[in-house]
Design a protein around this motif. Structure first.
Motif, PDB file in Angstrom:
ATOM      1  N   GLY A  64      38.278  43.763  45.770  1.00  0.00           N
ATOM      2  CA  GLY A  64      36.992  43.089  45.944  1.00  0.00           C
ATOM      3  C   GLY A  64      36.167  43.846  46.963  1.00  0.00           C
ATOM      4  O   GLY A  64      36.720  44.510  47.845  1.00  0.00           O
ATOM      5  N   ARG A  66      33.095  43.393  49.766  1.00  0.00           N
ATOM      6  CA  ARG A  66      32.321  42.415  50.517  1.00  0.00           C
ATOM      7  C   ARG A  66      31.280  43.098  51.388  1.00  0.00           C
ATOM      8  O   ARG A  66      31.552  44.083  52.058  1.00  0.00           O
ATOM      9  CB  ARG A  66      33.227  41.579  51.423  1.00  0.00           C
ATOM     10  CG  ARG A  66      32.498  40.460  52.157  1.00  0.00           C
ATOM     11  CD  ARG A  66      33.346  39.875  53.260  1.00  0.00           C
ATOM     12  NE  ARG A  66      32.737  38.702  53.851  1.00  0.00           N
ATOM     13  CZ  ARG A  66      31.736  38.710  54.734  1.00  0.00           C
ATOM     14  NH1 ARG A  66      31.241  39.873  55.135  1.00  0.00           N
ATOM     15  NH2 ARG A  66      31.242  37.589  55.221  1.00  0.00           N
ATOM     16  N   SER A  71      28.112  35.652  47.669  1.00  0.00           N
ATOM     17  CA  SER A  71      28.578  35.167  46.367  1.00  0.00           C
ATOM     18  C   SER A  71      29.098  33.749  46.539  1.00  0.00           C
ATOM     19  O   SER A  71      30.024  33.502  47.312  1.00  0.00           O
ATOM     20  CB  SER A  71      29.696  36.062  45.824  1.00  0.00           C
ATOM     21  OG  SER A  71      30.379  35.409  44.779  1.00  0.00           O
ATOM     22  N   HIS A  75      33.327  36.220  45.153  1.00  0.00           N
ATOM     23  CA  HIS A  75      33.830  37.364  44.400  1.00  0.00           C
ATOM     24  C   HIS A  75      34.288  38.513  45.288  1.00  0.00           C
ATOM     25  O   HIS A  75      35.214  39.242  44.927  1.00  0.00           O
ATOM     26  CB  HIS A  75      32.740  37.883  43.457  1.00  0.00           C
ATOM     27  CG  HIS A  75      32.643  37.133  42.173  1.00  0.00           C
ATOM     28  ND1 HIS A  75      31.437  36.880  41.546  1.00  0.00           N
ATOM     29  CD2 HIS A  75      33.588  36.562  41.393  1.00  0.00           C
ATOM     30  CE1 HIS A  75      31.650  36.208  40.430  1.00  0.00           C
ATOM     31  NE2 HIS A  75      32.945  35.992  40.321  1.00  0.00           N
ATOM     32  N   PRO A  78      39.120  39.082  47.421  1.00  0.00           N
ATOM     33  CA  PRO A  78      40.173  38.891  46.427  1.00  0.00           C
ATOM     34  C   PRO A  78      41.381  38.162  47.023  1.00  0.00           C
ATOM     35  O   PRO A  78      41.947  38.593  48.026  1.00  0.00           O
ATOM     36  CB  PRO A  78      40.535  40.317  46.033  1.00  0.00           C
ATOM     37  CG  PRO A  78      40.221  41.134  47.243  1.00  0.00           C
ATOM     38  CD  PRO A  78      39.048  40.469  47.913  1.00  0.00           C
ATOM     39  N   ASN A 189      29.372  46.378  39.064  1.00  0.00           N
ATOM     40  CA  ASN A 189      30.368  46.736  38.056  1.00  0.00           C
ATOM     41  C   ASN A 189      30.767  48.205  38.040  1.00  0.00           C
ATOM     42  O   ASN A 189      31.788  48.550  37.455  1.00  0.00           O
ATOM     43  CB  ASN A 189      29.822  46.374  36.670  1.00  0.00           C
ATOM     44  CG  ASN A 189      29.959  44.911  36.341  1.00  0.00           C
ATOM     45  OD1 ASN A 189      31.037  44.454  35.985  1.00  0.00           O
ATOM     46  ND2 ASN A 189      28.867  44.169  36.459  1.00  0.00           N
ATOM     47  N   ASP A 396      29.758  30.032  38.748  1.00  0.00           N
ATOM     48  CA  ASP A 396      30.992  30.000  37.973  1.00  0.00           C
ATOM     49  C   ASP A 396      30.699  29.994  36.483  1.00  0.00           C
ATOM     50  O   ASP A 396      31.436  29.411  35.689  1.00  0.00           O
ATOM     51  CB  ASP A 396      31.827  28.774  38.362  1.00  0.00           C
ATOM     52  CG  ASP A 396      31.030  27.480  38.260  1.00  0.00           C
ATOM     53  OD1 ASP A 396      29.806  27.532  38.026  1.00  0.00           O
ATOM     54  OD2 ASP A 396      31.640  26.404  38.418  1.00  0.00           O
ATOM     55  N   HIS A 428      36.046  44.263  38.816  1.00  0.00           N
ATOM     56  CA  HIS A 428      35.832  43.123  37.916  1.00  0.00           C
ATOM     57  C   HIS A 428      35.541  41.828  38.669  1.00  0.00           C
ATOM     58  O   HIS A 428      35.192  40.824  38.043  1.00  0.00           O
ATOM     59  CB  HIS A 428      37.052  42.910  37.004  1.00  0.00           C
ATOM     60  CG  HIS A 428      38.299  42.548  37.745  1.00  0.00           C
ATOM     61  ND1 HIS A 428      39.187  43.499  38.207  1.00  0.00           N
ATOM     62  CD2 HIS A 428      38.812  41.353  38.114  1.00  0.00           C
ATOM     63  CE1 HIS A 428      40.187  42.896  38.827  1.00  0.00           C
ATOM     64  NE2 HIS A 428      39.986  41.590  38.785  1.00  0.00           N
ATOM     65  N   LEU A 429      35.663  41.845  39.993  1.00  0.00           N
ATOM     66  CA  LEU A 429      35.335  40.654  40.768  1.00  0.00           C
ATOM     67  C   LEU A 429      33.839  40.665  41.046  1.00  0.00           C
ATOM     68  O   LEU A 429      33.359  41.055  42.117  1.00  0.00           O
ATOM     69  CB  LEU A 429      36.157  40.612  42.062  1.00  0.00           C
ATOM     70  CG  LEU A 429      37.655  40.364  41.853  1.00  0.00           C
ATOM     71  CD1 LEU A 429      38.397  40.401  43.178  1.00  0.00           C
ATOM     72  CD2 LEU A 429      37.893  39.034  41.153  1.00  0.00           C
ATOM     73  N   ASN A 430      33.091  40.244  40.054  1.00  0.00           N
ATOM     74  CA  ASN A 430      31.625  40.235  40.059  1.00  0.00           C
ATOM     75  C   ASN A 430      31.217  39.469  38.806  1.00  0.00           C
ATOM     76  O   ASN A 430      32.062  38.856  38.143  1.00  0.00           O
ATOM     77  CB  ASN A 430      31.077  41.677  40.054  1.00  0.00           C
ATOM     78  CG  ASN A 430      31.796  42.573  39.076  1.00  0.00           C
ATOM     79  OD1 ASN A 430      32.036  42.204  37.930  1.00  0.00           O
ATOM     80  ND2 ASN A 430      32.172  43.777  39.510  1.00  0.00           N
ATOM     81  N   GLN A 431      29.948  39.473  38.475  1.00  0.00           N
ATOM     82  CA  GLN A 431      29.538  38.954  37.166  1.00  0.00           C
ATOM     83  C   GLN A 431      29.862  40.072  36.185  1.00  0.00           C
ATOM     84  O   GLN A 431      29.060  40.964  35.928  1.00  0.00           O
ATOM     85  CB  GLN A 431      28.065  38.569  37.184  1.00  0.00           C
ATOM     86  CG  GLN A 431      27.716  37.520  38.212  1.00  0.00           C
ATOM     87  CD  GLN A 431      28.462  36.205  38.020  1.00  0.00           C
ATOM     88  OE1 GLN A 431      28.964  35.916  36.935  1.00  0.00           O
ATOM     89  NE2 GLN A 431      28.526  35.390  39.078  1.00  0.00           N
ATOM     90  N   ASN A 432      31.056  39.994  35.631  1.00  0.00           N
ATOM     91  CA  ASN A 432      31.703  41.179  35.061  1.00  0.00           C
ATOM     92  C   ASN A 432      31.191  41.559  33.681  1.00  0.00           C
ATOM     93  O   ASN A 432      30.948  40.722  32.819  1.00  0.00           O
ATOM     94  CB  ASN A 432      33.213  40.959  34.999  1.00  0.00           C
ATOM     95  CG  ASN A 432      33.962  42.257  34.734  1.00  0.00           C
ATOM     96  OD1 ASN A 432      34.760  42.342  33.810  1.00  0.00           O
ATOM     97  ND2 ASN A 432      33.695  43.282  35.527  1.00  0.00           N
TER      98      ASN A 432
END
Length: 438
Positions: A64, A66, A71, A75, A78, A189, A396, A428-432
């Motif tokens: 992740g 930061r 977020s 996100h 991790p 991404n 979410d 992938h820890l995002n709006q993937n």
């Protein structure tokens, strides 16, 4: 620092559970999020980011990234993974003659504003000073200057990026143009941005806020007139509307000569006789910090959002019917935002006229279900009229939210860029946006 357990790393500034500063580093702008990374790597250089990614690969840790920690679902932190903490990379360098700013990937918007305003310069930089420059810009970057100067992503000249493979690359219109296109609105991404180069604009140092208050249950006529007036507003003016606790406020924020803003305010007389009128002259720096939340990470938060390419009467009536547990607002788009060709960047829906956000904040965990339900229910009232959503206000929403933020053709193009620069979906820890299949 205890080094008897976990990965042995001496070159990096590493925090693990129990270390001093660990809990502060993992806190985000939502007290509902309590993620606990196995390792936090506090990066000061792009090479540190490369080393952190190598450590994550070696130990099979989820990654992740930061920065400002805004977020709402956390996100960047991790749970059980490796968090790349960019906050030590907060420097901003300004060349006022060239009207350029070089901003490290961990800088906050307040640092950018503080560095540029002594010269009367600025670039579009959100509405809350403790937001990260990176997160805001990579998702597009709306702010009080966007109608005049374009979105934050429209003002990026170049990015320095650490890719999933650990390469440090530059992306601009002439270097890796497809990556440059994707970074302008495609979110986090495609890599870790360790430096942004921004264009700056001569905007002065003054601002004006004009708001007229009406009882929400008797404000429909004022709302309709406010919407119609916004269509012809000068670019210095960003029209806003807010509904909270039975009060509806309509007006605008003006960045520039306050006297010109006061002259423009005369058009608001068409809204009718308000219950209250507030005219506030302030510095641009004060404008950029006035929405800062001093409660910060101690508040539990949830929000939902929509874009509107049109705003029919029924949508405004639904806005005015919002309940007491939420705050809802509209912010006008148009101007310079709409003039950028849609294919020019990953950011989508340039024809948006208004952005809507409904938010709620509370401190008692017993209220979680009720507060989240209230935000969802109120957002659902306006969803039939929505044309999409701003990726930076997704919470979410998952893959369905991403599909609302980007049209299919852009998603396909973004997925192709993702396959080139992050084929294993490390980020992938995002709006993937998953990589396209080979």
């Amino acid at each position: 620092m205890d080094t008897t357990e976990g990965p042995a790393v001496t070159e990096l500034d590493v925090l693990r559970p129990g270390d001093g500063g660990y809990d502060t580093s993992r806190a985000v702008w939502n007290a509902m999020v309590d993620h606990r990374p196995a390792v936090v790597v506090r990066c000061r250089t792009a090479d540190d980011v490369v080393a952190a990614l190598a450590l994550a690969r070696r130990d099979g840790l989820e990654v992740g990234v930061r920065c400002g920690g805004h977020s709402v679902v956390g996100h960047g932190v991790p749970d059980g993974g490796l968090m790349i903490d960019l906050t030590p990379m907060g420097a901003v360098r300004v060349d006022p003659d060239r009207r350029r700013a070089w901003v490290q990937g961990g800088a906050l918007l307040g640092a950018l504003d503080a560095a540029t305003q002594p010269f009367g310069l600025a670039t579009t930089a959100g509405n809350v000073s403790h937001t990260g420059v990176g997160g805001l810009t990579l998702g597009g970057g709306m702010g009080w200057l966007a109608r005049r100067c374009g979105l934050a992503c429209d003002n990026v000249v170049a990015y320095e990026v650490v890719t999933a493979a650990g390469e440090i690359v530059r992306a601009s219109a002439d270097e890796r143009p497809e990556l440059f296109w994707a970074l302008r609105g495609g979110g986090g991404n495609f890599g870790v941005v360790t430096q942004f180069e921004f264009r700056l604009h001569d905007v002065g140092t003054r601002a004006l806020d004009v708001q007229l208050d009406f009882p929400a249950d008797a404000a429909a006529a004022a709302a309709f007139r406010w919407r119609d007036l916004s269509a012809d507003a000068p670019r210095e003016a960003t029209y806003t509307a807010h509904v909270h606790d039975g009060v509806a406020s309509f007006g605008f924020v003006w960045v520039g000569d306050p006297e010109q803003g006061r002259a423009h305010a005369a058009v608001l007389d068409a809204l009718g006789t308000p219950a209250g009128r507030r005219v506030t002259e302030l510095s641009y720096l004060d404008l950029q910090t006035r929405e800062d939340d001093t409660a910060g990470h101690a508040v539990r938060r949830y929000w939902k959002g929509h874009y509107f390419s049109d705003l029919p009467d029924a949508a405004l009536e639904a806005l005015l019917a919002h309940g007491p547990d939420v705050k809802a607002g509209l912010q006008a788009y148009g101007g310079a935002i709409a003039e950028v060709p849609d294919d020019d960047a990953a950011f989508s829906q340039r024809a948006t006229r208004f952005e809507y956000v409904v938010a709620t904040g509370w401190t008692d965990p017993a209220e979680d279900a009720r507060r989240i339900a209230a935000a969802r229910e109120n957002a659902a009232l306006l969803e039939p009229y929505a044309s999409g959503v701003y990726v930076n206000v997704l919470a979410d929403d998952g893959a369905a939210g991403v599909r609302r933020a980007y049209p299919p053709a852009k998603l396909a193009r973004l997925a192709a860029v993702k396959r080139e620069y992050d084929p294993d979906n490390v980020f992938h820890l995002n709006q993937n946006i998953p990589p396209a299949r080979a």
